[in-house]
Design a protein around this motif. Structure first.
Motif, mmCIF file in Angstrom:
data_model
loop_
_atom_site.group_PDB
_atom_site.id
_atom_site.type_symbol
_atom_site.label_atom_id
_atom_site.label_comp_id
_atom_site.label_asym_id
_atom_site.label_seq_id
_atom_site.Cartn_x
_atom_site.Cartn_y
_atom_site.Cartn_z
ATOM 1 N N LEU A 21 0.826 -1.205 0.000
ATOM 2 C CA LEU A 21 0.000 0.000 0.000
ATOM 3 C C LEU A 21 0.863 1.258 0.000
ATOM 4 C CD1 LEU A 21 -2.824 -1.079 2.474
ATOM 5 C CD2 LEU A 21 -3.112 -0.511 0.063
ATOM 6 N N MET A 22 1.928 1.266 0.801
ATOM 7 C CA MET A 22 2.819 2.423 0.814
ATOM 8 C C MET A 22 3.505 2.594 -0.540
ATOM 9 S SD MET A 22 2.716 4.087 3.679
ATOM 10 C CE MET A 22 4.266 4.996 3.731
ATOM 11 N N ALA A 23 3.944 1.471 -1.142
ATOM 12 C CA ALA A 23 4.588 1.545 -2.456
ATOM 13 C C ALA A 23 3.612 2.062 -3.509
ATOM 14 C CB ALA A 23 5.120 0.167 -2.850
ATOM 15 N N PHE A 24 2.350 1.620 -3.429
ATOM 16 C CA PHE A 24 1.335 2.086 -4.380
ATOM 17 C C PHE A 24 1.101 3.581 -4.240
ATOM 18 C CE2 PHE A 24 -3.150 3.139 -5.108
ATOM 19 C CZ PHE A 24 -3.250 2.832 -6.460
ATOM 20 N N MET A 25 1.009 4.068 -2.999
ATOM 21 C CA MET A 25 0.782 5.499 -2.783
ATOM 22 C C MET A 25 1.957 6.326 -3.300
ATOM 23 S SD MET A 25 -0.915 5.277 1.044
ATOM 24 C CE MET A 25 -1.313 7.007 1.192
ATOM 25 N N MET A 26 3.179 5.856 -3.056
ATOM 26 C CA MET A 26 4.350 6.571 -3.558
ATOM 27 C C MET A 26 4.405 6.579 -5.079
ATOM 28 S SD MET A 26 7.296 5.288 -0.895
ATOM 29 C CE MET A 26 7.190 5.643 0.859
ATOM 30 N N ALA A 27 4.063 5.433 -5.688
ATOM 31 C CA ALA A 27 4.089 5.347 -7.150
ATOM 32 C C ALA A 27 3.035 6.264 -7.768
ATOM 33 C CB ALA A 27 3.860 3.898 -7.578
ATOM 34 N N LEU A 28 1.847 6.304 -7.172
ATOM 35 C CA LEU A 28 0.794 7.178 -7.688
ATOM 36 C C LEU A 28 1.195 8.638 -7.570
ATOM 37 C CD1 LEU A 28 -2.068 7.532 -8.796
ATOM 38 C CD2 LEU A 28 -2.916 7.455 -6.438
ATOM 39 N N LEU A 29 1.807 8.997 -6.459
ATOM 40 C CA LEU A 29 2.253 10.371 -6.269
ATOM 41 C C LEU A 29 3.339 10.737 -7.287
ATOM 42 C CD1 LEU A 29 1.945 12.894 -4.515
ATOM 43 C CD2 LEU A 29 3.660 11.937 -2.960
ATOM 44 N N ALA A 30 4.272 9.812 -7.519
ATOM 45 C CA ALA A 30 5.327 10.065 -8.501
ATOM 46 C C ALA A 30 4.759 10.202 -9.910
ATOM 47 C CB ALA A 30 6.355 8.933 -8.453
ATOM 48 N N LEU A 31 3.763 9.396 -10.227
ATOM 49 C CA LEU A 31 3.142 9.471 -11.552
ATOM 50 C C LEU A 31 2.439 10.801 -11.749
ATOM 51 C CD1 LEU A 31 2.374 8.175 -14.228
ATOM 52 C CD2 LEU A 31 0.430 7.073 -13.068
ATOM 53 N N LEU A 32 1.776 11.290 -10.718
ATOM 54 C CA LEU A 32 1.120 12.601 -10.820
ATOM 55 C C LEU A 32 2.153 13.711 -11.020
ATOM 56 C CD1 LEU A 32 -1.695 12.494 -8.124
ATOM 57 C CD2 LEU A 32 -1.931 12.368 -10.593
ATOM 58 N N GLY A 33 3.267 13.622 -10.282
ATOM 59 C CA GLY A 33 4.318 14.613 -10.469
ATOM 60 C C GLY A 33 4.863 14.593 -11.881
ATOM 61 N N LEU A 34 4.975 13.403 -12.467
ATOM 62 C CA LEU A 34 5.454 13.277 -13.841
ATOM 63 C C LEU A 34 4.463 13.880 -14.828
ATOM 64 C CD1 LEU A 34 7.789 12.015 -15.514
ATOM 65 C CD2 LEU A 34 6.391 9.951 -15.703
ATOM 66 N N LEU A 35 3.160 13.670 -14.587
ATOM 67 C CA LEU A 35 2.128 14.199 -15.484
ATOM 68 C C LEU A 35 2.056 15.726 -15.423
ATOM 69 C CD1 LEU A 35 -0.786 11.650 -14.913
ATOM 70 C CD2 LEU A 35 0.649 11.874 -16.940
ATOM 71 N N VAL A 36 2.198 16.277 -14.216
ATOM 72 C CA VAL A 36 2.010 17.720 -14.039
ATOM 73 C C VAL A 36 3.266 18.504 -14.399
ATOM 74 C CG1 VAL A 36 1.504 19.533 -12.358
ATOM 75 C CG2 VAL A 36 0.217 17.387 -12.309
ATOM 76 N N TRP A 37 4.451 18.002 -13.966
ATOM 77 C CA TRP A 37 5.674 18.780 -14.118
ATOM 78 C C TRP A 37 6.713 18.117 -15.019
ATOM 79 C CZ3 TRP A 37 5.430 19.557 -8.194
ATOM 80 C CH2 TRP A 37 4.691 20.699 -7.909
ATOM 81 N N GLY A 38 6.428 16.933 -15.511
ATOM 82 C CA GLY A 38 7.417 16.247 -16.334
ATOM 83 C C GLY A 38 8.484 15.572 -15.481
ATOM 84 N N GLU A 39 9.601 15.234 -16.118
ATOM 85 C CA GLU A 39 10.661 14.528 -15.404
ATOM 86 C C GLU A 39 11.250 15.365 -14.282
ATOM 87 O OE1 GLU A 39 13.556 13.143 -18.145
ATOM 88 O OE2 GLU A 39 12.180 11.807 -19.212
ATOM 89 N N GLU A 40 11.325 16.682 -14.491
ATOM 90 C CA GLU A 40 11.836 17.540 -13.431
ATOM 91 C C GLU A 40 10.879 17.593 -12.241
ATOM 92 O OE1 GLU A 40 12.600 21.347 -15.020
ATOM 93 O OE2 GLU A 40 14.267 20.699 -16.330
ATOM 94 N N GLY A 41 9.625 17.232 -12.496
ATOM 95 C CA GLY A 41 8.643 17.277 -11.421
ATOM 96 C C GLY A 41 8.928 16.299 -10.307
ATOM 97 N N LEU A 42 9.583 15.173 -10.654
ATOM 98 C CA LEU A 42 9.865 14.184 -9.622
ATOM 99 C C LEU A 42 10.823 14.742 -8.570
ATOM 100 C CD1 LEU A 42 10.185 10.930 -11.767
ATOM 101 C CD2 LEU A 42 8.219 11.784 -10.496
ATOM 102 N N SER A 43 11.888 15.402 -9.004
ATOM 103 C CA SER A 43 12.828 15.985 -8.045
ATOM 104 C C SER A 43 12.182 17.141 -7.282
ATOM 105 C CB SER A 43 14.080 16.469 -8.772
ATOM 106 O OG SER A 43 13.749 17.398 -9.786
#
Length: 317
Positions: A21-43
């Motif tokens: 569940l924690m891994a899923f939440m982190m992955a979903l959050l990272a995916l949203l950052g990628l969608l909104v800000w691109g690759e730089e969004g993750l950092s």
């Protein structure tokens, strides 16, 4: 004596479910950052998470307890209760014995705040008056298990990820709104699957957060049974807490105020918790409450002067 094979099986499943569940939440959050800000969004997202963690106010346990009009219980007032608490804390290998606080409420309940070194366990008048020694031992062991497992920190991290997800979802939808003129002019292409994810992500991560909370409750029950050696004591306490928390509408219409389906609840159904605890029974043994109980010492001598009230935080106390 516990059924250790069943205990290890349930403990492994609880840890696995929490990790997934924690891994899923982190992955979903990272995916949203990628969608909104691109690759730089993750950092940028990682930096934002660190800043929020550092800037999150550290609330004193006593400030929280003051909201519930709780007061510390001195060991001289309830020596047998503190002896029991100290023995359970020793078995849990906590660095310090938690402090007990008395909450003047008829509600049968207990809760914990703070960390491993400054933990405070609040117990209501209703709990002290309505539960037997073995049941009180089970409840205290459940709260100490939350402290030992760092559940407050885990759920705090899950709440942070949930808030970041809501922020990214809102930010992405605002970007989409500002680009509506370009959409109408067919000058940009939109991935509608990504838009759907932005809209529903907060709801998805909330369900994961609820699932994590339920899993941590199951794991705390499991560890409490190991600490006391008496799973039936906690099972009996849970049954009484369930009955004591019901109002008139719950009596007339059982289950009316419980969210359905069951996975929308922050706590697992009491029936399921009791079933899992009773699966751990094996041979009768001398549990912790029998080792420290001293006849003739009342747990408490004062009657609560008011009934349960609703608090702005959403909790009944």
């Amino acid at each position: 004596m516990l059924n250790l094979a069943q205990w290890h099986r349930n403990a492994w499943l609880n840890r696995l479910q929490s990790a997934l569940l924690m891994a899923f939440m982190m992955a979903l959050l990272a995916l949203l950052g990628l969608l909104v800000w691109g690759e730089e969004g993750l950092s940028m997202l990682l930096l934002l998470a660190v800043v929020l963690l550092l800037l999150s106010p550290v609330v004193s346990p006593w400030l929280v307890l003051r909201l519930y009009r709780a007061r510390p219980l001195h060991p001289a007032e309830v020596p047998a209760l503190y002896d029991m608490l100290a023995e359970i804390a020793r078995r849990a290998e906590l660095p310090a014995v938690p402090t007990l606080c008395y909450v003047p409420s008829d509600l049968v309940n207990a809760f914990t705040v703070g960390g491993k070194r400054d933990a405070v366990i609040g117990v209501t008048d209703g709990l002290l008056r309505n539960l037997q020694w073995r049941e009180i031992a089970g409840v205290l062991a459940h709260e100490i298990s939350h402290i030992k497992n760092g559940d407050l920190r885990v759920m705090g991290l899950a709440d942070l990820m949930s808030r970041l997800t809501r922020f990214l979802s809102l930010f992405g939808q605002l970007l989409l709104l500002f680009n509506l003129p370009l959409l109408w002019a067919d000058q940009v292409q939109v991935n509608w699957w990504a838009v759907a994810l932005l809209i529903f992500a907060p709801h998805i991560i909330l369900l994961a957060q609820l699932g994590l909370s339920r899993t941590r409750e199951f794991h705390a029950d499991l560890n409490a049974a190991l600490l006391t050696g008496d799973p039936e004591g906690l099972a009996s306490a849970l049954a009484k807490i369930e009955v004591g928390s019901r109002g008139l509408m719950d009596i007339l219409f059982p289950g009316m105020n419980l969210p359905e389906p069951s996975w929308l609840r922050t706590h697992p159904p009491t029936v399921e918790r009791i079933r899992r605890l009773l699966e751990l029974r094996q041979q009768p043994a001398r549990p912790v409450w029998q080792q420290v109980w001293e006849p003739g010492r009342p747990v408490w001598v004062r009657q609560a002067t008011r009934g349960p009230r609703y608090h702005w935080s959403g909790l009944w106390y």
